[in-house]
Design a protein around this motif. Structure first.
Motif, PDB file in Angstrom:
ATOM      1  N   GLU A 133      45.482  40.754 -27.156  1.00  0.00           N
ATOM      2  CA  GLU A 133      45.244  40.323 -25.776  1.00  0.00           C
ATOM      3  C   GLU A 133      45.577  41.465 -24.813  1.00  0.00           C
ATOM      4  O   GLU A 133      46.662  42.058 -24.879  1.00  0.00           O
ATOM      5  N   PHE A 134      44.625  41.789 -23.921  1.00  0.00           N
ATOM      6  CA  PHE A 134      44.813  42.835 -22.921  1.00  0.00           C
ATOM      7  C   PHE A 134      45.040  42.158 -21.566  1.00  0.00           C
ATOM      8  O   PHE A 134      44.160  41.453 -21.054  1.00  0.00           O
ATOM      9  N   THR A 135      46.204  42.384 -20.963  1.00  0.00           N
ATOM     10  CA  THR A 135      46.546  41.826 -19.653  1.00  0.00           C
ATOM     11  C   THR A 135      46.966  42.968 -18.733  1.00  0.00           C
ATOM     12  O   THR A 135      47.837  43.777 -19.086  1.00  0.00           O
ATOM     13  N   GLY A 136      46.354  43.060 -17.557  1.00  0.00           N
ATOM     14  CA  GLY A 136      46.704  44.129 -16.635  1.00  0.00           C
ATOM     15  C   GLY A 136      46.083  43.916 -15.277  1.00  0.00           C
ATOM     16  O   GLY A 136      45.245  43.017 -15.085  1.00  0.00           O
ATOM     17  N   MET A 176      47.528  49.217 -32.838  1.00  0.00           N
ATOM     18  CA  MET A 176      47.419  48.337 -33.997  1.00  0.00           C
ATOM     19  C   MET A 176      47.858  49.121 -35.229  1.00  0.00           C
ATOM     20  O   MET A 176      47.450  50.281 -35.420  1.00  0.00           O
ATOM     21  N   CYS A 177      48.662  48.521 -36.060  1.00  0.00           N
ATOM     22  CA  CYS A 177      49.184  49.177 -37.262  1.00  0.00           C
ATOM     23  C   CYS A 177      48.361  48.769 -38.475  1.00  0.00           C
ATOM     24  O   CYS A 177      48.183  47.578 -38.754  1.00  0.00           O
ATOM     25  N   LEU A 178      47.842  49.754 -39.190  1.00  0.00           N
ATOM     26  CA  LEU A 178      47.085  49.523 -40.422  1.00  0.00           C
ATOM     27  C   LEU A 178      47.905  50.022 -41.601  1.00  0.00           C
ATOM     28  O   LEU A 178      48.426  51.140 -41.581  1.00  0.00           O
ATOM     29  N   LYS A 179      48.032  49.216 -42.640  1.00  0.00           N
ATOM     30  CA  LYS A 179      48.773  49.592 -43.835  1.00  0.00           C
ATOM     31  C   LYS A 179      47.815  49.720 -45.011  1.00  0.00           C
ATOM     32  O   LYS A 179      46.849  48.981 -45.130  1.00  0.00           O
ATOM     33  N   ASN A 213      36.658  57.199 -33.556  1.00  0.00           N
ATOM     34  CA  ASN A 213      36.259  56.012 -34.321  1.00  0.00           C
ATOM     35  C   ASN A 213      36.704  56.050 -35.776  1.00  0.00           C
ATOM     36  O   ASN A 213      36.717  55.031 -36.448  1.00  0.00           O
ATOM     37  N   THR A 214      37.052  57.219 -36.286  1.00  0.00           N
ATOM     38  CA  THR A 214      37.421  57.354 -37.700  1.00  0.00           C
ATOM     39  C   THR A 214      38.935  57.328 -37.844  1.00  0.00           C
ATOM     40  O   THR A 214      39.657  58.071 -37.164  1.00  0.00           O
ATOM     41  N   VAL A 215      39.406  56.457 -38.746  1.00  0.00           N
ATOM     42  CA  VAL A 215      40.843  56.312 -38.976  1.00  0.00           C
ATOM     43  C   VAL A 215      41.121  56.529 -40.457  1.00  0.00           C
ATOM     44  O   VAL A 215      40.531  55.851 -41.311  1.00  0.00           O
TER      45      VAL A 215
END
Length: 678
Positions: A626-629, A639-642, A669-671
């Motif tokens: 959720e983006f609130t501002g 975001m954490c990717l394992k 775009n590449t992770v």
């Protein structure tokens, strides 16, 4: 921009067309291998190097680490000896040379009888006289008997070709339905009689293209003939001939039935109405197995050529060719590797085992492997009664198999000489000998059906009635007629296919009212009962509703622009273009075009639906960010990717939806996610 260099080579530098039959087609293949690091574009500089010879394709692309087949078909209409060079230009590389040499052999056929004397034949009965044709040459030829003027006579032989070395048995029979007398000369025709005799051509000028320049030569073909005599007479008493006639008529009916069954195993010609259906089915099978049939990713499949070639491993003579075969055995994949990947089990065959040097032993081993493959598939539920192991062989191996079987048959007939009960050995009913072009159509159909049955027994069972794809509460679908899942409830679709149809019905009925309530090109589409994979899907609406269940953000960007009641072919194509564009937007990586949907092939559409059934559930979100501002304020979230595996994973992230332009990925775009350290 500078294009990278390419490196391509011919696996065999020389192709032999020795003993090419006059007037018949001989086809062979030359294999191009890309051993460089860039895709290679090639062009055959002269695709018609000799009269009657055609090389296809004339241009194409050899992918990195892949191969390309050049098919060389030779149909000579004159006697000649030749040795020529074919040049193949490769972009950003040197010109390759392929040597093609050989000679044309004129047919020489003898018949072992000078007179076929049927003497008296009772009206309503049948009499047969066996005879042998002898081919003195080293190549196959075709012999035709013209009984068009003598309707009472017929030739009892399943195949009209004469084998390479051995003599095929045949018989001529006559059946009289009225009193008549015959005395005529039966002349045999060979392919050479189809061409006009020409004078010898002058030797062509010296050229670097020809090592031995082809010189067409006029030839005289000796055509064998024999005399036929028969008299029809009336019998006024009962005899055993009626019983014999009934037995022979029954045998003819059974023979006709086997011929009809054999006809079903042909791939239809281009001028046949059913050709387009078979061609689209073949394309669907080829694309699916290219994309998903292998453990290490995509692997190009060509039906039947690459499947036969990779199984029929060839021994080479030079050290360079042996090194290539070892490399091909390491990187090339066979149908047995495909089976291991799809089923997790192997058909009692080692995919890497070598083949004997002796051609007969090699053919015997290949035939045994193909028999084992078919037996394994049938044990898993495949239906392949029309596919014989020899239809899965390379053309040269098939010819070798025919020669061995013919020798064995002649030996058996020698043992049974004088035994009237076994005189039908001359009919040769159980050994259909196929010409090269006919064998190719049978082999293409056989391999297509084998792959279809592999898909049926190993891929379709992945579908279950209660799968994670059915995660929605679909109370709104209660008015849709139910499709029974019981095994015996349909003689057309399996329980797996009926599960797919049920899945399509539920999601279409759930979404049709909501996703098209503000449609730009029509009102809410009507309810429908989806009971097939072609006509009910050709407007794209059902598949669009399916995608919307898992990817609702595609509705505003794509699906609201579809025609909800398309009436013209242009409107159907418009819908399918939007559907395919939506699939590309979310990287659904299956090779499908808009025309494949609006002009559907049921096999191709079934494979598409199964692919969506397996992959769309992965598009359901597991977490929400959720983006609130404040207005005009930049909000950053992480975001954490394992990675639980032992290998590095690479993800390609994308932003899709009507508000995608308001978001960005600052680091690209590449992770890359490093493996877990234990």
């Amino acid at each position: 921009m500078k294009l990278g260099t390419t490196k391509v080579q011919f696996i065999k530098q020389r192709i032999s067309f020795s003993h090419s039959p006059l007037g018949l087609s001989t086809c062979k293949s030359a294999l191009l291998q890309n051993i460089g690091h860039n895709h290679a574009y090639f062009q055959v500089l002269d695709s018609n190097p000799l009269p009657g010879m055609l090389i296809t394709p004339s241009e194409g692309v050899v992918p990195v680490g892949g191969h390309a087949d050049l098919k060389i078909c030779f149909t000579p209409n004159a006697k000649m000896r030749f040795d020529t060079k074919v040049e193949v230009a490769v972009r950003n590389s040197e010109v390759l040379e392929l040597r093609i040499a050989g000679f044309v052999e004129v047919p020489e056929i003898n018949i072992d009888v000078e007179l076929l004397d049927f003497d008296g034949v009772y009206v309503g009965s049948i009499k047969s006289i066996p005879f042998l044709l002898h081919n003195k040459g080293q190549s196959c030829t075709r012999v035709e008997f013209d009984f068009s003027k003598y309707k009472d006579f017929k030739l009892n032989v399943n195949d009209r070709s004469v084998a390479k070395v051995d003599d095929p048995p045949a018989s001529s029979s006559v059946r009289h339905d009225w009193v008549a007398a015959y005395d005529f000369t039966l002349q045999l025709s060979t392919p050479r009689t189809d061409f006009p005799l020409t004078e010898p051509n002058p030797p062509p000028a010296a050229s670097a293209k020809h090592v031995v320049a082809p010189q067409l030569q006029a030839v005289t073909v000796t055509v064998p003939f024999c005399r036929v005599k028969a008299v029809g007479s009336i019998t006024v008493f009962e005899s055993e001939s009626d019983e014999n006639m009934d037995e022979e008529c029954e045998a003819d009916r059974q023979s006709d039935g086997s011929e009809i069954k054999f006809e079903l195993s042909f791939f239809p010609d281009e001028d046949k109405e059913e050709f387009m259906f078979f061609q689209k089915t073949l394309t669907a099978v080829k694309n699916w197995f290219t994309l998903f049939g292998w453990s290490a990713g995509q692997n190009p499949v060509s039906i039947p050529y690459s499947l036969r070639r990779d199984v029929s491993k060839v021994w080479m003579n030079s050290p360079q060719e042996k090194a290539f075969i070892q490399n091909l055995g390491k990187d090339g994949k066979t149908v047995y590797d495909m089976l291991l990947h799809l089923s997790g089990q192997l058909a009692a065959i080692k995919s890497s085992q070598s083949l004997p040097l002796d051609p007969v032993e090699r053919m015997s081993q290949l035939h045994g492997e193909c028999s084992t493959l078919l037996a394994f598939l049938k044990s898993q539920g495949a239906y392949l009664p029309h596919v014989m192991p020899e239809f899965l062989l390379e053309p040269d191996d098939y010819k070798q198999w025919i020669e061995v079987q013919t020798v064995l048959k002649v030996q058996k007939s020698e043992l049974k000489k004088g035994d009237k009960k076994h005189s039908d050995i001359f009919s040769n009913k159980h050994l259909p000998i196929l010409e090269d072009s006919t064998f190719e159509t049978v082999s293409k159909r056989a391999w297509t059906d084998v792959l279809l049955q592999i898909y049926k027994v190993f891929v379709l069972p992945r579908i279950f009635s209660h799968n994670k794809t059915d995660l929605f509460s679909l109370e709104s679908t209660q008015n849709v007629p139910k499709i029974k899942s019981e095994t015996l409830s349909s003689n057309i679709y399996s329980s797996y296919e009926r599960t797919i149809l049920t899945w399509l019905n539920k999601h279409y009925e759930k979404n049709r009212r909501t996703m098209w309530k503000d449609c730009q090109k029509g009102e809410v589409p009507p309810m429908r009962w989806i009971v097939n994979f072609d006509r009910d899907l050709l407007d794209g609406l059902v598949l669009a509703a399916l995608l919307a269940s898992y990817c609702p953000y595609l509705i505003a960007t794509h699906f609201v622009r579809m025609y909800t009641k398309p009436r013209t072919s242009a409107q159907l194509l418009h819908n399918c273009l939007i559907l395919v564009s939506a699939m590309h937007a979310v990287s659904l990586a299956i090779d499908i075009k808009a025309t494949d949907v609006c002009d559907p092939n049921p096999v191709m559409m079934l494979m598409l639906c199964v692919y969506l059934y397996e992959n769309l559930p992965h598009y359901l979100p597991t977490k929400t960010i959720e983006f609130t501002g404040a207005l005009h304020e930049t909000v950053v979230k992480q975001m954490c990717l394992k990675n639980p595996s032992i290998k590095t994973l690479r993800y390609n992230a994308m932003l899709v939806g009507k508000d995608a332009d308001d978001f960005s990925l600052p680091k690209g775009n590449t992770v890359n996610v490093a493996p877990k350290i234990y």
